[in-house]
Design a protein around this motif. Structure first.
Motif, PDB file in Angstrom:
ATOM      1  N   PRO A  85      66.996 -63.226  23.820  1.00 16.22           N
ATOM      2  CA  PRO A  85      66.150 -62.094  24.209  1.00 16.22           C
ATOM      3  C   PRO A  85      66.952 -60.977  24.853  1.00 16.22           C
ATOM      4  O   PRO A  85      67.948 -61.216  25.539  1.00 16.22           O
ATOM      5  N   VAL A  86      66.512 -59.742  24.617  1.00 18.25           N
ATOM      6  CA  VAL A  86      67.117 -58.549  25.213  1.00 18.25           C
ATOM      7  C   VAL A  86      66.010 -57.825  25.978  1.00 18.25           C
ATOM      8  O   VAL A  86      65.087 -57.283  25.375  1.00 18.25           O
ATOM      9  N   SER A  87      66.082 -57.841  27.305  1.00 16.32           N
ATOM     10  CA  SER A  87      65.029 -57.271  28.142  1.00 16.32           C
ATOM     11  C   SER A  87      64.898 -55.768  27.934  1.00 16.32           C
ATOM     12  O   SER A  87      65.895 -55.046  27.837  1.00 16.32           O
ATOM     13  N   LYS A  88      63.643 -55.301  27.885  1.00 10.47           N
ATOM     14  CA  LYS A  88      63.355 -53.868  27.786  1.00 10.47           C
ATOM     15  C   LYS A  88      62.753 -53.339  29.085  1.00 10.47           C
ATOM     16  O   LYS A  88      63.174 -52.313  29.583  1.00 10.47           O
ATOM     17  N   ASP A  89      61.753 -54.020  29.611  1.00  8.91           N
ATOM     18  CA  ASP A  89      61.200 -53.648  30.908  1.00  8.91           C
ATOM     19  C   ASP A  89      60.483 -54.841  31.530  1.00  8.91           C
ATOM     20  O   ASP A  89      60.188 -55.833  30.860  1.00  8.91           O
ATOM     21  N   PHE A  90      60.227 -54.717  32.828  1.00  5.67           N
ATOM     22  CA  PHE A  90      59.691 -55.829  33.603  1.00  5.67           C
ATOM     23  C   PHE A  90      58.823 -55.266  34.722  1.00  5.67           C
ATOM     24  O   PHE A  90      59.129 -54.218  35.296  1.00  5.67           O
ATOM     25  N   ARG A  91      57.726 -55.971  35.027  1.00  6.91           N
ATOM     26  CA  ARG A  91      56.844 -55.545  36.115  1.00  6.91           C
ATOM     27  C   ARG A  91      56.383 -56.761  36.902  1.00  6.91           C
ATOM     28  O   ARG A  91      56.025 -57.790  36.316  1.00  6.91           O
ATOM     29  N   SER A  92      56.393 -56.654  38.225  1.00  2.81           N
ATOM     30  CA  SER A  92      55.958 -57.732  39.106  1.00  2.81           C
ATOM     31  C   SER A  92      54.901 -57.190  40.061  1.00  2.81           C
ATOM     32  O   SER A  92      55.122 -56.177  40.738  1.00  2.81           O
ATOM     33  N   ARG A  93      53.743 -57.869  40.121  1.00  6.48           N
ATOM     34  CA  ARG A  93      52.677 -57.478  41.043  1.00  6.48           C
ATOM     35  C   ARG A  93      52.259 -58.689  41.873  1.00  6.48           C
ATOM     36  O   ARG A  93      51.969 -59.750  41.319  1.00  6.48           O
ATOM     37  N   THR A  94      52.242 -58.522  43.189  1.00  2.00           N
ATOM     38  CA  THR A  94      51.856 -59.610  44.078  1.00  2.00           C
ATOM     39  C   THR A  94      50.834 -59.120  45.103  1.00  2.00           C
ATOM     40  O   THR A  94      50.799 -57.931  45.460  1.00  2.00           O
ATOM     41  N   ARG A  95      50.014 -60.061  45.571  1.00  2.00           N
ATOM     42  CA  ARG A  95      49.060 -59.787  46.645  1.00  2.00           C
ATOM     43  C   ARG A  95      49.034 -60.986  47.576  1.00  2.00           C
ATOM     44  O   ARG A  95      48.852 -62.122  47.143  1.00  2.00           O
ATOM     45  N   VAL A  96      49.229 -60.732  48.862  1.00  4.86           N
ATOM     46  CA  VAL A  96      49.100 -61.765  49.890  1.00  4.86           C
ATOM     47  C   VAL A  96      48.065 -61.253  50.887  1.00  4.86           C
ATOM     48  O   VAL A  96      48.352 -60.356  51.684  1.00  4.86           O
ATOM     49  N   ILE A  97      46.864 -61.784  50.791  1.00  4.19           N
ATOM     50  CA  ILE A  97      45.693 -61.317  51.545  1.00  4.19           C
ATOM     51  C   ILE A  97      45.480 -59.828  51.239  1.00  4.19           C
ATOM     52  O   ILE A  97      45.060 -59.503  50.150  1.00  4.19           O
ATOM     53  N   GLN A  98      45.825 -58.923  52.151  1.00  6.19           N
ATOM     54  CA  GLN A  98      45.614 -57.496  51.882  1.00  6.19           C
ATOM     55  C   GLN A  98      46.910 -56.756  51.544  1.00  6.19           C
ATOM     56  O   GLN A  98      46.877 -55.558  51.249  1.00  6.19           O
ATOM     57  N   ASN A  99      48.030 -57.433  51.608  1.00  6.59           N
ATOM     58  CA  ASN A  99      49.314 -56.784  51.313  1.00  6.59           C
ATOM     59  C   ASN A  99      49.617 -56.871  49.812  1.00  6.59           C
ATOM     60  O   ASN A  99      49.621 -57.960  49.236  1.00  6.59           O
ATOM     61  N   ARG A 100      49.907 -55.719  49.210  1.00  8.61           N
ATOM     62  CA  ARG A 100      50.157 -55.660  47.771  1.00  8.61           C
ATOM     63  C   ARG A 100      51.516 -55.031  47.487  1.00  8.61           C
ATOM     64  O   ARG A 100      51.935 -54.105  48.186  1.00  8.61           O
TER      65      ARG A 100
END
Length: 222
Positions: A85-100
């Motif tokens: 695989p050859v990476s093109k783009d990446f996105r990470s989204r997290t939520r801990v209670i009210q912190n995003r």
């Protein structure tokens, strides 16, 4: 004449198929895993993993969560000449209670013309079993990788076994951060029949204690 027409039709259909999908094709699938860990906010949670082929590249997603926390990663990649695989783009989204947090990475310019480009965390899941299948037991090396913050976190690996695991052909692979072989990050059973599918995995802390396990509960092609 009929034979020639059939041959022409067959070759035309074959050409269409070969130009519609890549020569080294991964199997689009949806998988469900059970993750059990020491994390108090999510000691047991279901994780969903998908790979799809769309608009000339592979799209991968992993997500898990409950009422207190949630986590989702998305990655898009193409394939090199060696099917890595050859990476093109990446996105990470997290939520801990009210912190995003919402972080994005672009690999434009980083991997141009490379057959062994820099990987993100999701594309590593597809690269490792392919390396095991190509190089076999005892294979080891380093893969250039960025974490979700865009920081260099290269991964070293060692292929312990190619074996049958609960009825599936699998590769047992250890991984750790570059230069830290005594601090095992994870031990993973990867499917060799469905690239990218994890059969079982265990993660460890710096002292070698188990942080948690991931176990496949169901998967299906999509």
């Amino acid at each position: 004449m009929k034979t020639n027409k059939f041959t022409y039709l067959f070759m035309t259909l074959l050409l269409i198929l070969l130009t519609a999908t890549p020569a080294w094709a991964y199997i689009p699938f949806k998988a469900e895993y059970l993750v059990e860990s020491r994390y108090k906010l999510a000691p047991s949670v279901n994780l969903t993993h998908e790979i799809r082929w769309r608009a000339g590249m592979y799209h991968v997603s992993m997500e898990a969560g409950n009422s207190l926390v949630s986590w989702r990663e998305n990655s898009r990649f193409t394939l090199s000449d060696t099917a890595l695989p050859v990476s093109k783009d990446f996105r990470s989204r997290t939520r801990v209670i009210q912190n995003r947090n919402d972080r994005k990475l672009s690999f434009d310019g980083r991997n141009d013309g490379r057959n062994d480009g820099i990987l993100d965390r999701q594309t590593l899941v597809f690269a490792l079993p392919l390396i095991a299948q190509q190089r076999g037991v005892g294979a080891s090396g380093m893969l250039e990788s960025l974490n979700h913050r865009g920081r260099e976190k290269n991964i070293e690996y060692f292929v312990h076994e190619l074996l049958d695991y609960e009825g599936s052909r699998a590769a047992l692979i250890d991984v750790w951060f570059e230069g830290k072989p005594d601090e095992l990050l994870g031990r993973v059973y990867f499917s060799l029949e469905v690239p990218g599918l994890i059969l079982h995995a265990e993660a460890f802390d710096e002292d070698g204690r188990s942080l948690g396990t991931l176990k496949l509960t169901h998967w299906s092609p999509i």
